[in-house]
Write a protein that holds these residues in place. Sequence first.
Motif, mmCIF file in Angstrom:
data_model
loop_
_atom_site.group_PDB
_atom_site.id
_atom_site.type_symbol
_atom_site.label_atom_id
_atom_site.label_comp_id
_atom_site.label_asym_id
_atom_site.label_seq_id
_atom_site.Cartn_x
_atom_site.Cartn_y
_atom_site.Cartn_z
ATOM 1 N N GLY A 14 0.780 -1.236 0.000
ATOM 2 C CA GLY A 14 0.000 0.000 0.000
ATOM 3 C C GLY A 14 0.809 1.281 0.000
ATOM 4 N N GLY A 16 4.915 3.305 -0.530
ATOM 5 C CA GLY A 16 6.301 3.282 -0.996
ATOM 6 C C GLY A 16 6.529 2.376 -2.191
ATOM 7 N N TYR A 36 -1.242 -5.259 3.915
ATOM 8 C CA TYR A 36 -0.742 -4.241 4.849
ATOM 9 C C TYR A 36 -0.782 -4.853 6.236
ATOM 10 C CZ TYR A 36 -5.552 -3.533 6.367
ATOM 11 O OH TYR A 36 -6.802 -3.740 6.881
ATOM 12 N N VAL A 37 -0.109 -4.210 7.206
ATOM 13 C CA VAL A 37 -0.159 -4.746 8.570
ATOM 14 C C VAL A 37 -0.906 -3.814 9.506
ATOM 15 C CG1 VAL A 37 2.130 -3.860 9.260
ATOM 16 C CG2 VAL A 37 1.160 -5.793 10.454
ATOM 17 N N PHE A 62 -2.527 -8.786 7.081
ATOM 18 C CA PHE A 62 -1.865 -9.781 7.933
ATOM 19 C C PHE A 62 -0.431 -9.344 8.180
ATOM 20 C CE2 PHE A 62 -1.547 -11.525 3.588
ATOM 21 C CZ PHE A 62 -0.206 -11.780 3.454
ATOM 22 N N ASN A 90 7.835 -7.731 -0.201
ATOM 23 C CA ASN A 90 8.311 -6.343 -0.118
ATOM 24 C C ASN A 90 8.266 -5.780 1.303
ATOM 25 O OD1 ASN A 90 8.529 -3.351 -1.182
ATOM 26 N ND2 ASN A 90 6.623 -3.453 -0.011
ATOM 27 N N GLY A 92 8.841 -4.556 4.825
ATOM 28 C CA GLY A 92 10.110 -4.426 5.531
ATOM 29 C C GLY A 92 10.086 -3.262 6.498
ATOM 30 N N ILE A 93 10.953 -3.369 7.509
ATOM 31 C CA ILE A 93 11.078 -2.305 8.509
ATOM 32 C C ILE A 93 12.559 -2.061 8.807
ATOM 33 C CG2 ILE A 93 8.852 -2.767 9.631
ATOM 34 C CD1 ILE A 93 10.474 -4.242 11.863
ATOM 35 N N THR A 113 10.482 -9.685 10.593
ATOM 36 C CA THR A 113 9.684 -9.097 9.507
ATOM 37 C C THR A 113 10.380 -9.272 8.157
ATOM 38 O OG1 THR A 113 8.792 -7.448 11.022
ATOM 39 C CG2 THR A 113 8.603 -6.965 8.671
ATOM 40 N N TYR A 155 19.320 -5.073 9.885
ATOM 41 C CA TYR A 155 18.745 -4.900 8.542
ATOM 42 C C TYR A 155 19.639 -5.554 7.485
ATOM 43 C CZ TYR A 155 16.568 -2.305 4.643
ATOM 44 O OH TYR A 155 15.931 -1.945 3.476
ATOM 45 N N LYS A 159 18.656 -8.679 5.066
ATOM 46 C CA LYS A 159 18.640 -8.509 3.603
ATOM 47 C C LYS A 159 19.660 -9.438 2.933
ATOM 48 C CE LYS A 159 15.384 -5.412 3.252
ATOM 49 N NZ LYS A 159 14.086 -5.781 2.651
ATOM 50 N N THR A 190 11.215 7.118 -0.208
ATOM 51 C CA THR A 190 9.957 6.662 0.390
ATOM 52 C C THR A 190 9.957 7.136 1.837
ATOM 53 O OG1 THR A 190 10.812 4.603 1.326
ATOM 54 C CG2 THR A 190 10.060 4.508 -0.970
ATOM 55 N N MET A 192 10.471 5.368 4.342
ATOM 56 C CA MET A 192 11.569 4.712 5.059
ATOM 57 C C MET A 192 12.842 5.562 5.055
ATOM 58 S SD MET A 192 13.073 0.875 4.456
ATOM 59 C CE MET A 192 11.864 -0.120 5.294
ATOM 60 N N THR A 193 13.056 6.291 3.972
ATOM 61 C CA THR A 193 14.288 7.079 3.854
ATOM 62 C C THR A 193 14.032 8.569 4.108
ATOM 63 O OG1 THR A 193 13.884 7.108 1.471
ATOM 64 C CG2 THR A 193 15.518 5.550 2.268
HETATM 65 P P1 NDP Z 1 7.888 1.864 3.668
HETATM 66 O O1 NDP Z 1 8.303 2.071 5.062
HETATM 67 O O2 NDP Z 1 7.486 3.047 2.834
HETATM 68 O O3 NDP Z 1 6.693 0.790 3.601
HETATM 69 C C1 NDP Z 1 6.819 -0.427 4.292
HETATM 70 C C2 NDP Z 1 5.649 -1.314 3.949
HETATM 71 O O4 NDP Z 1 5.841 -2.575 4.606
HETATM 72 C C3 NDP Z 1 4.312 -0.764 4.415
HETATM 73 O O5 NDP Z 1 3.345 -1.036 3.440
HETATM 74 C C4 NDP Z 1 4.022 -1.582 5.680
HETATM 75 O O6 NDP Z 1 2.636 -1.779 5.962
HETATM 76 C C5 NDP Z 1 4.656 -2.906 5.311
HETATM 77 N N1 NDP Z 1 4.981 -3.725 6.485
HETATM 78 C C6 NDP Z 1 5.869 -3.450 7.480
HETATM 79 N N2 NDP Z 1 5.872 -4.456 8.383
HETATM 80 C C7 NDP Z 1 4.976 -5.378 7.949
HETATM 81 C C8 NDP Z 1 4.507 -6.615 8.454
HETATM 82 N N3 NDP Z 1 4.997 -7.120 9.600
HETATM 83 N N4 NDP Z 1 3.571 -7.291 7.747
HETATM 84 C C9 NDP Z 1 3.071 -6.793 6.599
HETATM 85 N N5 NDP Z 1 3.462 -5.615 6.076
HETATM 86 C C10 NDP Z 1 4.395 -4.912 6.742
HETATM 87 O O7 NDP Z 1 9.093 1.073 2.985
HETATM 88 P P2 NDP Z 1 9.726 1.141 1.509
HETATM 89 O O8 NDP Z 1 8.658 1.213 0.497
HETATM 90 O O9 NDP Z 1 10.793 2.156 1.514
HETATM 91 O O10 NDP Z 1 10.447 -0.281 1.468
HETATM 92 C C11 NDP Z 1 9.839 -1.436 0.911
HETATM 93 C C12 NDP Z 1 10.859 -2.541 0.878
HETATM 94 O O11 NDP Z 1 11.995 -2.130 0.127
HETATM 95 C C13 NDP Z 1 11.384 -2.941 2.258
HETATM 96 O O12 NDP Z 1 11.586 -4.333 2.297
HETATM 97 C C14 NDP Z 1 12.704 -2.205 2.334
HETATM 98 O O13 NDP Z 1 13.589 -2.824 3.228
HETATM 99 C C15 NDP Z 1 13.162 -2.287 0.909
HETATM 100 N N6 NDP Z 1 14.144 -1.273 0.548
HETATM 101 C C16 NDP Z 1 13.848 0.059 0.615
HETATM 102 C C17 NDP Z 1 14.798 0.998 0.266
HETATM 103 C C18 NDP Z 1 14.541 2.466 0.318
HETATM 104 O O14 NDP Z 1 15.498 3.224 0.084
HETATM 105 N N7 NDP Z 1 13.336 2.936 0.593
HETATM 106 C C19 NDP Z 1 16.136 0.582 -0.192
HETATM 107 C C20 NDP Z 1 16.324 -0.834 -0.246
HETATM 108 C C21 NDP Z 1 15.364 -1.718 0.113
HETATM 109 P P3 NDP Z 1 1.717 -0.661 6.726
HETATM 110 O O15 NDP Z 1 1.452 0.397 5.690
HETATM 111 O O16 NDP Z 1 0.509 -1.391 7.169
HETATM 112 O O17 NDP Z 1 2.565 -0.149 7.848
#
Ligand code: NDP
Length: 247
Positions: A14, A16, A36-37, A62, A90, A92-93, A113, A155, A159, A190, A192-193
């Motif tokens: 949902g 990023g 989504y969680v 879930f 996808n 991640g935290i 996670t 992390y 990864k 996103t 996250m960053t």
């Molecule tokens: P965001 O923080 O923007 O989004 C994270 C997403 O993961 C959200 O949709 C969140 O759901 C979901 N999520 C987190 N924990 C859980 C869980 N336990 N169960 C189900 N869903 C979960 O992250 P990004 O879009 O930046 O990152 C996406 C992926 O890409 C990650 O794995 C990250 O490690 C990886 N990545 C990102 C980089 C970056 O620069 N942004 C670089 C390299 C890798 P909810 O909305 O419900 O909280």
Amino acid sequence: MGLRDRVALVTGGGRGIGQAVSLRLAALGAKVIVNYVARPEPALETVARIEAAGGQARVAQFDVADAAAVQEAVTALAAEEGRLDILVNNAGITRDGLLLKMKEEAWDAVIDTNLKGAFNCLRAAAKPMMKQRWGRIVNITSVIGFAGNAGQVNYAAAKAGLMGLTKSAARELASRQITVNAVAPGYIETEMTSHLSEELAARILAEIPLARLGQAGDVAAAVAYLVSEGADYVTGQCLHVNGGMYM
Ligand code: NDP
């Protein structure tokens, strides 16, 4: 419309990168299950955007870290949809901290996670895919899993672990025409960053030959390739999407 009649599950779909992947796969014709969680709004908005563009999507709540919840949800979704063709791990935290100060909970949360979550989803999704004798799995890893990063031992370990998972699962599932690959993004803009200080962002930028941070769409394009017919002979690989910052 290369993915017409395909059903795709995108964890954390949902926001990023996950949202960009959901939109891209839907635009290619797949029905997308947006997981989504904790935050339903972005997931529902993603579904609404897909439907407004004439595509098909639904949400699924879930926690990927909860093995029983994943098993139940994925089994039910595959039964309801009649199939499950594509899984994008996808979700991640981050819980950053220097090694000596890192709390056990921060280590466990990220491993549970980012690594175990992918294992949980892969194991559950592989069953319907094996029956269908076709599947595409893409694990979103990170440049940090290859290069390492101070303050991110949890992390980086998760990864890097995803690559071992990717290659071993690719070997196990190949005979059923299921491919398992990874995409390793660099720094993508996103949430996250978004907390990076200006100074750190400038330092990172200086290390990127293509001289810009990545966009979620850059990662979605790589995922779209790996689930396309053009990648039928590609498995156990990692596609780096990082502007050249790590080669
Ligand atoms: P965001 O923080 O923007 O989004 C994270 C997403 O993961 C959200 O949709 C969140 O759901 C979901 N999520 C987190 N924990 C859980 C869980 N336990 N169960 C189900 N869903 C979960 O992250 P990004 O879009 O930046 O990152 C996406 C992926 O890409 C990650 O794995 C990250 O490690 C990886 N990545 C990102 C980089 C970056 O620069 N942004 C670089 C390299 C890798 P909810 O909305 O419900 O909280």
